[in-house]
Design an enzyme around this catalytic site. Structure first.
Site, PDB file in Angstrom:
ATOM      1  N   LYS A 259       4.443   0.318   5.057  1.00 41.80           N
ATOM      2  CA  LYS A 259       4.207  -0.498   3.861  1.00 41.80           C
ATOM      3  C   LYS A 259       5.224  -1.635   3.817  1.00 41.80           C
ATOM      4  CE  LYS A 259       4.766  -0.519  -1.177  1.00 41.80           C
ATOM      5  NZ  LYS A 259       5.183   0.248  -2.379  1.00 41.80           N
ATOM      6  N   ASP A 264       6.973  -7.194  -5.084  1.00 43.90           N
ATOM      7  CA  ASP A 264       6.035  -6.469  -5.930  1.00 43.90           C
ATOM      8  C   ASP A 264       6.249  -6.846  -7.389  1.00 43.90           C
ATOM      9  OD1 ASP A 264       4.225  -4.741  -6.992  1.00 43.90           O
ATOM     10  OD2 ASP A 264       5.368  -2.917  -6.582  1.00 43.90           O
ATOM     11  N   LYS A 271       5.237  -5.748 -13.891  1.00 42.93           N
ATOM     12  CA  LYS A 271       6.461  -5.012 -14.206  1.00 42.93           C
ATOM     13  C   LYS A 271       7.201  -5.767 -15.316  1.00 42.93           C
ATOM     14  CE  LYS A 271       7.056  -3.211  -9.498  1.00 42.93           C
ATOM     15  NZ  LYS A 271       6.993  -1.760  -9.675  1.00 42.93           N
ATOM     16  N   ASP A 282      10.591  -3.645  -1.343  1.00 43.25           N
ATOM     17  CA  ASP A 282       9.405  -2.788  -1.264  1.00 43.25           C
ATOM     18  C   ASP A 282       8.751  -2.869   0.126  1.00 43.25           C
ATOM     19  OD1 ASP A 282       7.902  -0.864  -2.440  1.00 43.25           O
ATOM     20  OD2 ASP A 282       6.689  -2.197  -3.686  1.00 43.25           O
ATOM     21  N   ASP A 342      -0.096  -1.855  -9.883  1.00 42.68           N
ATOM     22  CA  ASP A 342       1.270  -1.634  -9.398  1.00 42.68           C
ATOM     23  C   ASP A 342       1.329  -0.460  -8.416  1.00 42.68           C
ATOM     24  OD1 ASP A 342       3.934  -2.038  -9.066  1.00 42.68           O
ATOM     25  OD2 ASP A 342       4.544  -1.342 -11.056  1.00 42.68           O
ATOM     26  N   GLU A 344       0.095  -0.417  -5.514  1.00 48.38           N
ATOM     27  CA  GLU A 344      -0.526  -1.218  -4.461  1.00 48.38           C
ATOM     28  C   GLU A 344      -0.220  -0.711  -3.055  1.00 48.38           C
ATOM     29  OE1 GLU A 344       2.284  -1.966  -5.909  1.00 48.38           O
ATOM     30  OE2 GLU A 344       3.497  -2.151  -4.106  1.00 48.38           O
ATOM     31  N   ARG A 346      -0.280   2.199  -1.656  1.00 48.10           N
ATOM     32  CA  ARG A 346      -1.265   3.126  -1.076  1.00 48.10           C
ATOM     33  C   ARG A 346      -2.529   2.384  -0.639  1.00 48.10           C
ATOM     34  NH1 ARG A 346      -1.336   6.497  -6.582  1.00 48.10           N
ATOM     35  NH2 ARG A 346       0.828   5.832  -6.358  1.00 48.10           N
TER      36      ARG A 346
HETATM   37 ZN   LIG Z   1       3.968  -1.507  -7.103  1.00 47.23          ZN
END
Ligand SMILES: [Zn+2]
Length: 512
Positions: A259, A264, A271, A282, A342, A344, A346
């Protein structure tokens, strides 16, 4: 780039003046009794004038020893049942930091051996900990000049260590550079470019996908996450495909999805209340996998093939942003209702895993992994530790146990979580309109089984759930959540750790 250069030193006399080393750093449970008379004598004198000697890292004036500097860095609490090899890492970091502050250029590291099996790799872990301590952020290296902290670090040892450690550390440096760097300097395109440069002449197969039509066709969930980023050319997504093929007959094949969420914002589920800062980190999963491929390319282990896909995408917000309730068909043909934008990571991983699944169908003994800073829940649950969640195929062949065992020995401890039927219950779409729901709509940190159930989603959305124990082609799959372990120290701007690079490398290359 920020290289640490370890050199094996076989000659015990290298501790003395004139050997070319300019500081002796001793890492030992009992610095008073290392078995070297000259060190014991100086330690005896030292403790008479400074109570810190033997209790914390200290430096003594040492005529006759390398550089006239003796740094004693005690390993604290090594006899305690609850401790692990990280006590050596802590001591090495304190010692090497002192050597740096003292102005040394060529320190020599002496790690006292212990018979305790917990500490079988104490010398290697201590050396790698020096690398972790000395790494400087890429932005600051690029601004101020990229000078290594030391010309080299000598490792007083009886066997070959430096080649393997230099390759592990080169991979870890690449991983830290990719993970820790701010989102404009390390945009998706810049991440891909940095990888391409790092793998030049490595023998790895490298392919970068940047065409929007191809991305939308082949990575539809990933492209939904990146939908509002397409409007800004420098923010557009990339997929990096990498392959390592070892010499000889291939006996096992490993597949990694990383990932790489460049930044993010949370997307439309934005957020709030300061929760966005630090979200350039991230991309730690893609960074760790990229580093792992670098190490593989340098050490060239035989008989294995390793295929990786890195999903690099910015979860931006704008009028094009994907929103909750949308139903998007994954690469594997599974219709996914978006529960929260959020969640995202996966989505990005599911498409990567689907491509890897297709390759795994023809591969020898495949094992698949997703590596990601995926959930706040894993941090709530385990603090700064890596968590694994594996399917039944992996469990039967002990994959997560092997990673955990290697991680324990190499200072990258792992918590093994269990995938349960409850995790599948959480991804049912209540409307019946879609095949599955990507996520609930609350923070994972207050969601029961918040880091386990994404593995159920990943199995379903990637098509891997068709490759269970009873299937014609069972596939071992382990999801690795590094949200707690990818960085250390400051919660937003702490130093990247490159975890779980070493544990994964050892899992693949050490036969149990
Ligand atoms: Zn996220």
């Amino acid at each position: 780039m920020g290289q640490v250069n370890f050199i094996d030193v076989r000659d015990d006399d290298a501790i003395f003046e004139g050997s070319g080393w300019d500081a002796l750093v001793v890492v030992a449970s009992d610095v008073m009794q290392t078995g070297v008379d000259e060190i014991s004598l100086l330690a005896d004198h030292g403790v008479k004038i400074d109570n810190r000697v033997g209790r914390s890292a200290t430096m003594l004036f040492a005529p006759g020893l390398a550089g006239g500097r003796l740094i004693l860095s005690p390993v604290l609490n090594s006899q305690d049942d609850v401790e692990d090899v990280r006590v050596f890492a802590d001591a090495a970091r304190a010692g090497i930091a002192l050597a740096l502050q003292a102005g040394a250029k060529r320190p020599l590291l002496l790690v006292a051996k212990e018979s305790d099996t917990r500490y079988q790799f104490s010398a290697e872990v201590a050396a790698l900990a020096c690398g972790q301590e000395l790494w400087q952020a890429l932005e600051s290296r690029e601004a101020k000049g990229d000078k290594p902290a030391f010309e080299s670090i000598g490792l007083l040892c009886s066997s070959d260590m430096s080649q393997s450690l230099n390759a592990l550390e080169a991979g870890r440096i690449l991983a830290r550079d990719l993970c820790g760097t701010e989102p404009e300097r390390m945009s998706a395109a810049a991440f891909a470019d940095y990888c391409v440069a790092a793998y030049q002449d490595s023998g790895l197969k490298v392919c970068v996908i940047e065409d929007r039509d191809v991305l939308e066709r082949d990575y539809p969930l990933l492209s939904a996450v990146g939908r509002s980023s397409f409007a800004v050319s420098r923010h557009q997504p990339r997929v990096v495909k990498l392959e390592y093929v070892g010499e000889g007959e291939i006996e096992r094949t490993y597949f990694f999805a990383g990932k790489g969420v460049i930044y993010d914002t949370g997307g439309a589920d934005i957020k709030v209340a300061g929760g966005m800062a630090g979200m350039s980190r991230d991309k730690g999963g893609a960074a760790a996998v990229a580093g792992l491929m670098k190490t593989l390319s340098m050490l060239k282990p035989k008989g294995i093939r390793v295929v990786s896909e890195l999903g690099l995408v910015r979860n931006s917000i704008g009028s094009e942003a994907f929103v909750t309730d949308e139903i998007i068909t994954s690469h594997a043909g599974v219709r996914v209702r978006i529960g929260n934008t959020d969640a995202e990571g996966r989505l990005v991983l599911a498409d990567l895993l689907s491509h890897l699944r297709i390759k795994a169908e023809k591969a020898v003994k495949p094992e698949l992994f997703s590596v990601a800073t995926l959930t706040g829940h894993v941090v709530r649950c385990y603090g700064g530790y890596t968590a694994t969640v594996e399917n039944s195929v992996a469990k039967l062949s002990g994959v997560a146990s092997s990673i955990a065992s290697q991680g324990e020995s190499w200072g990258e401890p792992v918590e093994q979580s269990v995938l349960r039927r409850d995790d599948y219950a959480k991804i049912v779409d209540p409307s019946g309109a879609a095949d599955i729901l990507s996520s609930n709509n609350g923070p994972s940190s207050v969601t029961a089984r918040g880091h386990q159930y994404p593995a159920a989603f990943l199995l379903k959305a990637s098509g891997l759930s068709e490759h269970g124990v009873q299937s014609e082609k069972p596939m071992a799959y382990v999801h690795v959540d590094i949200a707690g372990s990818a960085t250390e120290g400051h919660p937003l701007y702490g130093k990247p750790t490159a975890t779980p690079l070493v544990g994964l490398y050892k899992h693949m290359t050490v036969k149990s």
